[in-house]
Every structure is written in C-alpha cells, then in structure tokens.
Design an enzyme around this catalytic site. Structure first.
Site, short mmCIF file in Angstrom:
data_model
loop_
_atom_site.label_atom_id
_atom_site.label_comp_id
_atom_site.label_asym_id
_atom_site.label_seq_id
_atom_site.Cartn_x
_atom_site.Cartn_y
_atom_site.Cartn_z
N GLU A 1 0.77 -1.24 0.00
CA GLU A 1 0.00 0.00 0.00
C GLU A 1 0.80 1.30 0.00
O GLU A 1 0.69 2.11 0.92
CB GLU A 1 -0.98 -0.01 1.17
CG GLU A 1 -2.04 -1.08 1.03
CD GLU A 1 -3.14 -1.00 2.06
OE1 GLU A 1 -3.01 -0.27 3.06
OE2 GLU A 1 -4.17 -1.67 1.85
N GLU B 1 -5.77 -7.94 -1.02
CA GLU B 1 -6.51 -7.61 0.20
C GLU B 1 -7.93 -7.23 -0.17
O GLU B 1 -8.15 -6.34 -1.00
CB GLU B 1 -5.90 -6.45 0.98
CG GLU B 1 -4.74 -6.79 1.87
CD GLU B 1 -4.36 -5.62 2.78
OE1 GLU B 1 -5.26 -4.83 3.17
OE2 GLU B 1 -3.16 -5.49 3.08
#
Length: 362
Positions: free
Chosen positions: A184, A296
């Site tokens: 991320e 995710e």
C-alpha cells in the site's frame, strides 16, 4: 483520519483499529492449475489460480508512515494450523505481511536472525501445505516516515534493493514464493519515480536467482483497484520489465474493501465493487494484456457483506483471464472478534469465509 473515498485505502492498518490482545493493538491496515502465471491475458476459465487469506501478525506495530514498533509485533503462532484448515477447504495462497524494520533493523544491514527464523518458520509452514506464499513488506513505501527513493536520500532505492536482494537470495529456489514488493504505497509524489523504484527491486529479485516467480507491483493511493488506472499507477508500472525485457509474472497488485468509506474498518458493506471498480479494471487489463491480483479485500461477518463480497468474488472468478484471484483480510494473530476477522473458531469458519471466500461457495 479522513481520506478521499477514492483512495480506497486499507484503514484497518491505522493504529489502534484492531485489538489482538487486551493490551496490544495492530496497525494494519482453489486449487491451482499451474505453478506460475503470466502477464498476458487469455480466455477466462471460471477458475481462479489463487485464493486465500492474509496471515497477519509480523506486521503488527507498523503504521501508514512506515514506522514500526517492535513491541507490537505479534507472530501468528496459530498461522500454520490456520493455513492447513483453509487449504483443506480449497484455498491455496497466503500472504504473510512483515514489517521492514523487524526483519532488517538497520538500512542495508544483515537480516535479523531471530525474526528471520520466526518468519521463515511461517513461510515453511505455508510451503508445506503446497500453497503459494507471498512475502509482503508492509511499510507503505516508507521507512520511518520517509518515502523510498523520494526523500532526498533519507531512504534510497538501494536500501529497498538491499532488503529484497537478501530475501530473494534466500527464497530463490522456491517456485511457490511470491514477492510482494511493498504494501500500500500512498501519497507518493511521483508515480514514475516509484516505478523506477519498483523496477530496481524487480531487477534485484531476478538477479538474485528468482527468475520465474510472481512479483507483485503495487501502485499509489494504497494500491487501490478503483484508481489504479486513473492515478497513473498502471501506466507507470506497466513499464517495469524482467531482465529479458518481458513482463511475464509481473502482476499488478491491488486492494479493495467494501464498506461505505472504502476504509476496511466498518462491519457493514455498502458496495460489491463490480460496476465501480472491477468491470472497468478488467476492460483495461484486457486492453493492455496484463493481469492483477486482489491481495486484500474484506468485510464484516454480516449479511450485507455476504451479499456484496460474494457478488464481487463471483465477478473476479468469472474474469479469471485478467484476475489471478483474491485474498481475504485477515486471519493470523487477529482475534475472532476483530471487525474483519477471518480467523477460524477452531475448525469453524467465520461467516464471510464460509459464504464467499472459498471458490466452491461461489
């Protein structure tokens, strides 16, 4: 912390959003048909090559500034048994998040022998199930607040290359290791400079002898699937190449949650992401001959999330030519009471897992 809903970040990574014990908080956030995947789209088979769960704990204590507090690291002692359970029900891929500072306390230093021993034990438990195992550096493109390659020399591309050279050397002979360059990235000022960073890591991994394994390429805005194209990540990372100039097994790494603010912190789901995200993304991937992996996604163990997650995952499964698969967030050291928990109660799965996360349920 408030962000634009188009960021689609994993706010379950924010400090204090999930309790692992009474005193410790986290900062987080199939059966295969072949051993490798290519970056060239083909005809969808309706079967995904990768489905599974994140086995969290070695990332606990790492926040979105890339700062990690070792006192909060919580190795998932039940991780091996959890993976065995999930595999027995059809999963085959597990992401194993890891804080950079835990495995390498000093930039360019040798890997911590104690943490490497513990982490490798989890990796070997994963491999022993016959699964693919993702090594994920969970630092948001940062080390102690400094963006890799974009912090006036505070943390350089060479620092990240050094880490990945050591890790890739260790696991180069393991065909079922997947290399997750970075979890991320966000608020990265120059996406093209970030692509240069990723290229340096890919070159290092391949040069270390890991010549054929999948490498995951993360984009900006918390590697949001919804804006991976519009924010320039896809175009920039599309230039990253293997040593031979190919893009084989260089896979776009994306995340996407289903709650109303795209944060991954709310029990209820408000979208299935099909029309807003995955339909246009699939169209783009086909147009450029690339593939993506949703590493995710998650929701609460409630009826709204069963409806929306199952719809999302059915779409991804139906478009298996461009999507390798999906991984739920999360099990490992998370308590069963965590809002997005996928941690089994013994041999009993959480509602969302049993309803939507096994391919056979879709």
């Amino acid at each position: 912390m408030v962000r634009s809903t188009t960021d689609v970040f994993d706010a379950s990574s924010l400090p204090g959003t999930a309790t692992t014990t009474s005193t410790t908080t986290t900062t987080k956030s199939t059966t295969s048909t072949s051993g490798t995947s290519t970056s060239t789209a083909s005809t969808p088979t309706g079967t995904l090559s990768h489905t599974g769960v994140n086995i969290a704990g070695f990332d606990f204590g790492c926040d979105t500034t890339g700062t990690c507090n070792s006192a909060d690291m919580d190795p998932p002692t039940a991780g091996a048994s959890q993976m065995q359970h999930f595999v027995s029900n059809g999963m085959n891929t597990f992401r194993l998040p890891l804080g950079w500072q835990y495995i390498q306390p000093t930039l360019n230093g040798t890997l911590s022998s104690s943490v490497l021993s513990q982490y490798d034990s989890l990796v070997q438990s994963c491999l022993a199930t016959g699964s693919w195992c993702i090594i994920d550096i969970h630092n948001y493109a940062r080390w102690n607040g400094n963006i890799v390659g974009q912090s006036n020399g505070a943390v350089t591309n060479g620092n990240l290359v050094n880490l990945w050279t050591q890790l890739a050397t260790k696991y180069a002979s393991q065909s079922k290791i997947i290399f997750g360059v970075m979890n991320e990235p966000h608020d990265v000022p120059d996406i093209n400079a970030w692509a240069v960073t990723v290229q340096a890591v890919v070159t290092a991994i391949r040069s270390a002898g890991a010549t054929s394994q999948i490498i995951l390429l993360p984009g900006n805005n918390y590697t949001s699937a919804q804006v991976y194209v519009s924010n320039g990540s896809a175009a920039a990372l599309g230039t990253v190449k293997n040593l031979d100039g190919s893009t084989t097994n260089l896979i776009f790494d994306v995340h996407k949650y289903l709650d109303s603010d795209n944060s991954g912190t709310n029990a209820e789901c408000a979208t299935d992401n099909v029309s807003s995200t995955f339909t246009p993304f699939a169209t783009y991937l086909r147009s450029v001959g690339r593939q993506a992996f949703l590493t995710e996604t998650g929701g609460g163990n409630v009826a709204s999330c069963v409806t929306d997650m199952c719809t999302q995952n059915r779409f991804i499964k139906a478009n298996s030519d461009v999507f390798l698969g999906y991984l739920g967030w999360a099990a490992g050291s998370f308590l069963t009471s965590y809002v997005l928990s996928e941690t089994p109660n013994g041999n009993t799965d959480q509602l969302l897992v049993s309803s939507c996360m096994y391919q056979s349920a879709l």
